[in-house]
Design a protein around this motif. Structure first.
Motif, PDB file in Angstrom:
ATOM      1  N   LEU A   1      10.495   7.153  -2.943  1.00 23.06           N
ATOM      2  CA  LEU A   1      11.679   7.605  -4.606  1.00 23.06           C
ATOM      3  C   LEU A   1      12.158   6.198  -5.310  1.00 23.06           C
ATOM      4  O   LEU A   1      13.235   5.897  -4.099  1.00 23.06           O
ATOM      5  CB  LEU A   1      12.799   8.596  -4.447  1.00 23.06           C
ATOM      6  N   LEU A   2      11.653   5.628  -6.654  1.00 24.59           N
ATOM      7  CA  LEU A   2      12.074   4.527  -7.566  1.00 24.59           C
ATOM      8  C   LEU A   2      13.421   4.905  -8.233  1.00 24.59           C
ATOM      9  O   LEU A   2      13.154   5.683  -9.026  1.00 24.59           O
ATOM     10  CB  LEU A   2      11.543   3.592  -8.028  1.00 24.59           C
ATOM     11  N   VAL A   3      14.283   4.733  -7.797  1.00 26.50           N
ATOM     12  CA  VAL A   3      15.740   4.677  -9.490  1.00 26.50           C
ATOM     13  C   VAL A   3      16.664   3.807  -9.506  1.00 26.50           C
ATOM     14  O   VAL A   3      16.415   2.257  -8.780  1.00 26.50           O
ATOM     15  CB  VAL A   3      16.439   5.946  -8.757  1.00 26.50           C
ATOM     16  N   GLY A   4      17.171   3.672 -10.103  1.00 27.27           N
ATOM     17  CA  GLY A   4      18.058   2.489 -10.407  1.00 27.27           C
ATOM     18  C   GLY A   4      19.367   2.490 -10.484  1.00 27.27           C
ATOM     19  O   GLY A   4      19.570   3.284 -10.378  1.00 27.27           O
ATOM     20  N   LYS A   5      19.607   1.351 -11.245  1.00 30.05           N
ATOM     21  CA  LYS A   5      21.466   1.270 -10.635  1.00 30.05           C
ATOM     22  C   LYS A   5      22.004   0.538 -12.226  1.00 30.05           C
ATOM     23  O   LYS A   5      21.145   0.203 -12.592  1.00 30.05           O
ATOM     24  CB  LYS A   5      21.728   0.685  -8.845  1.00 30.05           C
ATOM     25  N   GLY A   6      22.641   0.951 -12.330  1.00 27.68           N
ATOM     26  CA  GLY A   6      24.414   0.621 -13.355  1.00 27.68           C
ATOM     27  C   GLY A   6      25.539   0.712 -13.275  1.00 27.68           C
ATOM     28  O   GLY A   6      26.007   0.774 -12.235  1.00 27.68           O
ATOM     29  N   GLY A   7      25.740   1.092 -14.070  1.00 33.47           N
ATOM     30  CA  GLY A   7      27.417   1.147 -14.662  1.00 33.47           C
ATOM     31  C   GLY A   7      28.635  -0.148 -14.749  1.00 33.47           C
ATOM     32  O   GLY A   7      27.609  -0.737 -14.369  1.00 33.47           O
ATOM     33  N   VAL A   8      29.458  -0.303 -15.744  1.00 32.89           N
ATOM     34  CA  VAL A   8      30.167  -0.703 -15.027  1.00 32.89           C
ATOM     35  C   VAL A   8      30.611  -1.901 -14.111  1.00 32.89           C
ATOM     36  O   VAL A   8      30.901  -3.083 -13.809  1.00 32.89           O
ATOM     37  CB  VAL A   8      31.643  -1.071 -16.042  1.00 32.89           C
ATOM     38  N   HIS A   9      30.915  -0.933 -12.841  1.00 37.86           N
ATOM     39  CA  HIS A   9      31.317  -1.899 -11.318  1.00 37.86           C
ATOM     40  C   HIS A   9      30.250  -1.565 -10.780  1.00 37.86           C
ATOM     41  O   HIS A   9      30.167  -0.826  -9.719  1.00 37.86           O
ATOM     42  CB  HIS A   9      31.805  -0.254 -11.276  1.00 37.86           C
ATOM     43  N   GLY A  10      29.207  -1.004 -11.411  1.00 33.58           N
ATOM     44  CA  GLY A  10      27.295  -0.922 -10.599  1.00 33.58           C
ATOM     45  C   GLY A  10      28.195   0.191  -9.395  1.00 33.58           C
ATOM     46  O   GLY A  10      26.966  -0.082  -8.226  1.00 33.58           O
TER      47      GLY A  10
ATOM     48  N   GLY B   1       0.699  -1.276  -0.123  1.00 37.26           N
ATOM     49  CA  GLY B   1      -0.286  -0.229   0.337  1.00 37.26           C
ATOM     50  C   GLY B   1       0.927   1.616   0.473  1.00 37.26           C
ATOM     51  O   GLY B   1       0.294   2.308   0.277  1.00 37.26           O
ATOM     52  N   ARG B   2       2.636   1.265  -0.049  1.00 36.27           N
ATOM     53  CA  ARG B   2       3.182   2.487  -0.070  1.00 36.27           C
ATOM     54  C   ARG B   2       3.074   3.065  -1.356  1.00 36.27           C
ATOM     55  O   ARG B   2       3.483   1.966  -2.895  1.00 36.27           O
ATOM     56  CB  ARG B   2       4.918   2.299   0.649  1.00 36.27           C
ATOM     57  N   THR B   3       3.156   4.024  -2.100  1.00 35.57           N
ATOM     58  CA  THR B   3       3.226   4.801  -2.837  1.00 35.57           C
ATOM     59  C   THR B   3       4.417   5.545  -3.155  1.00 35.57           C
ATOM     60  O   THR B   3       4.914   5.905  -2.183  1.00 35.57           O
ATOM     61  CB  THR B   3       1.640   5.951  -3.698  1.00 35.57           C
ATOM     62  N   TYR B   4       5.141   5.371  -4.244  1.00 30.22           N
ATOM     63  CA  TYR B   4       6.424   5.852  -4.554  1.00 30.22           C
ATOM     64  C   TYR B   4       6.539   6.195  -5.500  1.00 30.22           C
ATOM     65  O   TYR B   4       5.772   6.590  -7.035  1.00 30.22           O
ATOM     66  CB  TYR B   4       7.306   4.912  -5.001  1.00 30.22           C
ATOM     67  N   LEU B   5       7.242   7.901  -5.710  1.00 26.75           N
ATOM     68  CA  LEU B   5       7.716   8.177  -7.285  1.00 26.75           C
ATOM     69  C   LEU B   5       8.506   7.135  -8.106  1.00 26.75           C
ATOM     70  O   LEU B   5       9.655   7.552  -7.144  1.00 26.75           O
ATOM     71  CB  LEU B   5       8.063   9.790  -6.831  1.00 26.75           C
ATOM     72  N   ASP B   6       7.967   7.592  -9.280  1.00 23.49           N
ATOM     73  CA  ASP B   6       8.963   6.535  -9.913  1.00 23.49           C
ATOM     74  C   ASP B   6      10.156   6.986 -11.021  1.00 23.49           C
ATOM     75  O   ASP B   6       9.429   7.399 -11.867  1.00 23.49           O
ATOM     76  CB  ASP B   6       8.252   5.641 -10.544  1.00 23.49           C
TER      77      ASP B   6
END
Length: 426
Positions: A385-394, A39-44
């Motif tokens: 807030l929902l964000v992503g993750k990446g990069g060659v080294h994470g 039931g929790r809302t996030y800005l995506d």
């Protein structure tokens, strides 16, 4: 551990990652926000890996899909005429700027890139392909072969003979201190060396205008134009992977390659065009597309329902000038995030339009820190807030909010991210 997570781990492969120490299940969404099973809302700010380009519950897309389903035709295959497919292909061909372009629809970016590689290698009669270090082009055998990111490279075996170029490693020791023009000169000199010494008959260069999985690294403007001058001397084709950069997301141009002032021989696309429906494809010069000698179909490519969704998405993007909105909101967000570079744990802040990233580093050694990036990911979620993750080294936080993002949501997301990074830095 939740009951659903236990079941997931029992039947899903271990190499398919889940975000967060306590993974979430998204059950509904509206606009730029989603709600989880608790039931929790996030800005995506990650939108299904840059896929829900218009956000959630968009009436125009939903109604277009419902109209098609109501006709009782969900699938026919490309062995029959599909009006929506032809109409969408006509529009994409015009928008691409590629002369006498033709379009082939697939289900995903991986399939689109496979198709582009097939076109180029057949046209040139060669298995030699150029790609960039740090790149990501898909999950299949062929696209993994041209992926220059070891985190996502499951096999060193390859159906292609691949040579990796520089282009997004300006901060590497070999190039540190160079101006953009000096760096471009060094990259072009390296390309010429590769062609002179190791790659006598290259089919194509495949490259992303902004490296998505690579942590939104991008070459300096003009590099691809300089590369293309050399490629043209040798008759080598250029494929722009627009899976994440297409449809105005970068703000400055409708396709990411526009920042370099060149027209590629082919562009691949997917993700945002369907706003969650499976749509991918290749738009290429007609002579290049038509050159394949054998028959080919995509069973689900050009699916009537997916075409209805994609047509409605493209309408919405153009009618609401979402490219302009990406430029405005991206500028608002970046103007606030740049201050983070004063923190010892933030190595870089970069972005273009509504693609932006924060790169985390060990505050003592300066080495890439995936651990700090993971902590920011959790802190951001804790703040909604929902964000992503990446990069060659994470170690890179990457964001791709919907192109419909309002000024209020842009400012809120920016401030929540600032709080999360400062909390970890403290």
């Amino acid at each position: 551990m939740s009951e659903l997570l236990t079941r997931h781990r029992a039947v899903m492969p271990s190499w398919m990652p889940l975000y967060y120490e306590s993974p979430l299940e998204i059950v509904s969404g509206s606009g730029s926000r989603v709600t989880d099973a608790e039931g929790r809302t996030y800005l995506d700010f990650f939108t299904g890996i840059a896929t829900n380009m218009l956000g959630y519950d968009v009436a125009e897309v939903r109604e277009a899909v419902e109209r098609q389903i109501a006709r009782g035709v969900v699938h026919t295959s490309t062995l029959y005429l599909i009006r929506g497919q032809v109409e969408l292909a006509e529009r994409i061909a015009r928008l691409s700027g590629i002369p006498e372009a033709k379009v082939f629809f697939t289900n995903s970016g991986t399939e689109a890139n496979e198709t582009a590689l097939l076109l180029a290698t057949h046209a040139r009669g060669s298995d030699e392909v150029l790609a960039l270090r740090g790149s990501y082009h898909g999950r299949s055998f062929g696209t993994v072969a041209v992926t220059g990111n070891r985190v996502w490279k499951n096999s060193s075996l390859s159906p292609l003979n691949v040579h990796y170029l520089h282009g997004t490693d300006h901060a590497a020791r070999a190039f540190r201190g160079m101006t953009d023009q000096e760096y471009i000169g060094a990259c072009v000199a390296d390309l010429r060396d590769v062609l002179d010494t190791a790659a006598p008959n290259v089919a194509c260069l495949i490259a992303e205008p902004v490296q998505g999985v690579g942590g939104f690294q991008m070459p300096p403007d003009g590099l691809y134009a300089a590369y293309k001058e050399v490629l043209d001397e040798h008759g080598i084709l250029f494929v722009s992977d627009e899976v994440q950069t297409g449809w105005g997301r970068t703000g400055s141009s409708f396709f990411g390659i526009g920042a370099h002032g060149v027209t590629p021989d082919a562009m691949t696309f997917a993700k945002g065009l369907g706003n969650g429906f499976a749509v991918g494809g290749v738009v290429a010069r007609g002579d290049l597309m038509d050159r394949l000698p054998a028959l080919g179909v995509a069973t689900f490519g050009g699916n009537p329902v997916a075409m209805a969704a994609a047509g409605a998405v493209l309408d919405y993007v153009l009618e609401h000038d979402l490219q302009g909105n990406a430029l405005r909101q991206g500028s608002l967000i970046m103007s606030g995030l740049r201050a983070l570079t004063a923190l010892p744990s933030v190595k870089d802040v970069r972005g273009r339009g509504l693609m932006f990233a924060v790169e985390m580093a060990d505050p003592v050694t300066g080495a890439p820190s995936a651990a700090l990036a993971g902590r920011v990911l959790e802190e951001a979620r804790g703040r909604g807030l929902l964000v992503g993750k990446g990069g060659v080294h994470g170690n890179v936080l990457r964001m791709a909010p919907p192109l419909t993002l309002s000024t209020e949501d842009a400012a809120e997301g920016r401030d929540l991210l600032l709080e999360a990074v400062h909390a970890v830095a403290a």
